[in-house]
Design an enzyme around this catalytic site. Sequence first.
Site, PDB file in Angstrom:
ATOM      1  N   ARG A 229     -37.966 -52.413 -40.841  1.00 25.52           N
ATOM      2  CA  ARG A 229     -36.806 -52.565 -41.701  1.00 25.52           C
ATOM      3  C   ARG A 229     -35.962 -51.299 -41.564  1.00 25.52           C
ATOM      4  O   ARG A 229     -36.466 -50.245 -41.171  1.00 25.52           O
ATOM      5  CB  ARG A 229     -37.217 -52.733 -43.167  1.00 25.52           C
ATOM      6  CG  ARG A 229     -38.048 -53.991 -43.457  1.00 25.52           C
ATOM      7  CD  ARG A 229     -38.360 -54.064 -44.942  1.00 25.52           C
ATOM      8  NE  ARG A 229     -39.113 -55.268 -45.291  1.00 25.52           N
ATOM      9  CZ  ARG A 229     -40.432 -55.321 -45.418  1.00 25.52           C
ATOM     10  NH1 ARG A 229     -41.154 -54.222 -45.223  1.00 25.52           N
ATOM     11  NH2 ARG A 229     -41.047 -56.445 -45.730  1.00 25.52           N
ATOM     12  N   LYS A 254     -41.443 -51.731 -48.482  1.00 25.59           N
ATOM     13  CA  LYS A 254     -41.019 -52.664 -49.528  1.00 25.59           C
ATOM     14  C   LYS A 254     -42.213 -53.048 -50.390  1.00 25.59           C
ATOM     15  O   LYS A 254     -43.277 -53.387 -49.871  1.00 25.59           O
ATOM     16  CB  LYS A 254     -40.415 -53.910 -48.874  1.00 25.59           C
ATOM     17  CG  LYS A 254     -39.733 -54.840 -49.860  1.00 25.59           C
ATOM     18  CD  LYS A 254     -39.039 -55.963 -49.128  1.00 25.59           C
ATOM     19  CE  LYS A 254     -38.322 -56.890 -50.097  1.00 25.59           C
ATOM     20  NZ  LYS A 254     -37.603 -57.982 -49.406  1.00 25.59           N
ATOM     21  N   HIS A 318     -31.574 -55.618 -38.945  1.00 27.00           N
ATOM     22  CA  HIS A 318     -32.645 -56.561 -39.273  1.00 27.00           C
ATOM     23  C   HIS A 318     -32.808 -57.631 -38.182  1.00 27.00           C
ATOM     24  O   HIS A 318     -33.879 -58.231 -38.062  1.00 27.00           O
ATOM     25  CB  HIS A 318     -32.363 -57.222 -40.625  1.00 27.00           C
ATOM     26  CG  HIS A 318     -33.596 -57.458 -41.444  1.00 27.00           C
ATOM     27  ND1 HIS A 318     -34.317 -56.431 -42.030  1.00 27.00           N
ATOM     28  CD2 HIS A 318     -34.262 -58.598 -41.755  1.00 27.00           C
ATOM     29  CE1 HIS A 318     -35.343 -56.939 -42.685  1.00 27.00           C
ATOM     30  NE2 HIS A 318     -35.339 -58.248 -42.531  1.00 27.00           N
ATOM     31  N   ARG A 321     -35.576 -56.717 -35.938  1.00 28.91           N
ATOM     32  CA  ARG A 321     -36.882 -57.028 -36.563  1.00 28.91           C
ATOM     33  C   ARG A 321     -37.203 -58.512 -36.405  1.00 28.91           C
ATOM     34  O   ARG A 321     -38.322 -58.887 -36.045  1.00 28.91           O
ATOM     35  CB  ARG A 321     -36.840 -56.620 -38.034  1.00 28.91           C
ATOM     36  CG  ARG A 321     -38.054 -57.007 -38.870  1.00 28.91           C
ATOM     37  CD  ARG A 321     -37.864 -56.432 -40.266  1.00 28.91           C
ATOM     38  NE  ARG A 321     -38.661 -57.105 -41.286  1.00 28.91           N
ATOM     39  CZ  ARG A 321     -39.887 -56.728 -41.637  1.00 28.91           C
ATOM     40  NH1 ARG A 321     -40.466 -55.712 -41.039  1.00 28.91           N
ATOM     41  NH2 ARG A 321     -40.539 -57.374 -42.590  1.00 28.91           N
ATOM     42  N   HIS A 344     -45.212 -58.761 -44.692  1.00 31.79           N
ATOM     43  CA  HIS A 344     -44.837 -59.873 -45.571  1.00 31.79           C
ATOM     44  C   HIS A 344     -45.933 -60.135 -46.592  1.00 31.79           C
ATOM     45  O   HIS A 344     -47.117 -60.131 -46.249  1.00 31.79           O
ATOM     46  CB  HIS A 344     -44.608 -61.149 -44.754  1.00 31.79           C
ATOM     47  CG  HIS A 344     -43.333 -61.128 -43.965  1.00 31.79           C
ATOM     48  ND1 HIS A 344     -43.095 -61.963 -42.908  1.00 31.79           N
ATOM     49  CD2 HIS A 344     -42.207 -60.360 -44.089  1.00 31.79           C
ATOM     50  CE1 HIS A 344     -41.899 -61.723 -42.405  1.00 31.79           C
ATOM     51  NE2 HIS A 344     -41.341 -60.759 -43.105  1.00 31.79           N
ATOM     52  N   TYR A 353     -40.219 -67.967 -38.532  1.00 28.27           N
ATOM     53  CA  TYR A 353     -40.038 -67.682 -37.103  1.00 28.27           C
ATOM     54  C   TYR A 353     -40.488 -68.839 -36.222  1.00 28.27           C
ATOM     55  O   TYR A 353     -40.127 -68.887 -35.057  1.00 28.27           O
ATOM     56  CB  TYR A 353     -40.759 -66.387 -36.732  1.00 28.27           C
ATOM     57  CG  TYR A 353     -40.204 -65.212 -37.485  1.00 28.27           C
ATOM     58  CD1 TYR A 353     -38.889 -64.792 -37.276  1.00 28.27           C
ATOM     59  CD2 TYR A 353     -40.951 -64.545 -38.447  1.00 28.27           C
ATOM     60  CE1 TYR A 353     -38.342 -63.739 -37.999  1.00 28.27           C
ATOM     61  CE2 TYR A 353     -40.420 -63.491 -39.162  1.00 28.27           C
ATOM     62  CZ  TYR A 353     -39.114 -63.100 -38.941  1.00 28.27           C
ATOM     63  OH  TYR A 353     -38.570 -62.063 -39.657  1.00 28.27           O
TER      64      TYR A 353
END
Length: 384
Positions: A229, A254, A318, A321, A344, A353
């Site tokens: 990120r 995060k 992003h 990523r 995640h 994805y």
Amino acid sequence: MQTPLPTVVLDRAVHRNQTILTIAFERSRALATVAQQALGAKWSQTRKVWYLPYSQNNKAQVLAVMQRYAPVDASRVQSKAEKDAHNMHDVVLPEAMRDEIDRFRKWMLTKRYSDSTVTTYVSLVVFFCKYLHKRHCTALTPMIVPRFNYEFIVLPRKSISYQNQAINAIKQFFEYRGIEVEIGEIERPKREKKLPVVLSLDEVNRIISFAYNLRHKTLLCLIYSGGFRLSEAINLKLADIDSQRMLIHIKAAKGRKDRYTLLSQKALAIMREYCNVYTPKVYLFEGPNGERYSPRSVQNVVKVAVTRAGITKHITPHSLRHSFATHLLENGTDLRYIQNLLGHNSPKTTMIYTHVSEMAVQKIRNPFDTMELNTQPLPDHLNF
């Protein structure tokens, strides 16, 4: 140094009995490519401008796309609501209200909100307080927030994410003030389920190749090869790079979680070359005075490299990523490992994805290809 692109001027006109949105700028091949390929605009030989049929949706799209590449002057096509929102920036808050907002900022910091969340919420609360001040609102009532939401978010067609952030910020401000005002009944739009923009390996290679200098090249290599990120990349320290185990330690990412991601052999070689030239002291990417690279600097690095590479997709840091995750999936990496590498919380986030993987789509056999087509000769009168 790259020459900045000219200002794009939007206007309204009548062309062949149709109201059109004109897109004018000084001669620029890059902006002409964006207008034609990204926006589908047509060229008017008589007016010497690009144009689209005039509509609020087209205006919003042109603004969103063109602002990624150049300054945009949309003053001639702004609605009253948009002009009101623009004029709100000129409102000067009383000192007492400014002090209140500063106390709100400190309150959020004590609750351990991330710096980016604090910055976003405070800026939105400032805008809300300017609205209160301009409307001479001396007390908060249940009708103020829906009215603000309609006048300054819905009418100017702010994005769904902006609207949700604004409501969340105001809720936090009310909580800080200890004011019980029910704003949960405001109609919140459902988020658009957009698929992420993914680059091909060739496009990633081109973007990195067109980086302005070695520092920019190293930054782009790192973000892509580790699935970083933006905030993780600028907070990365030299001590977080483990070249023995070929891993990078991402700390307090995060959700304030630590994780490890991959260290590429090629990225490590570029990183070592970069460190020999720029000699960073603490953070891997430092400004001229040893401070961390700013998020805006990273965004500009990507923007310049994408423009120089001639890529017209909407690419952000992003996107690198997203591309890293998609390419891992296409190489057969298990989704659980991709989830861990990206940090995640839920596998559902990583599952997106599977929808953008070219390899997965290409493996699906089109049912039309299973048909035996009629190859009989046509009748003579149809044989042309």
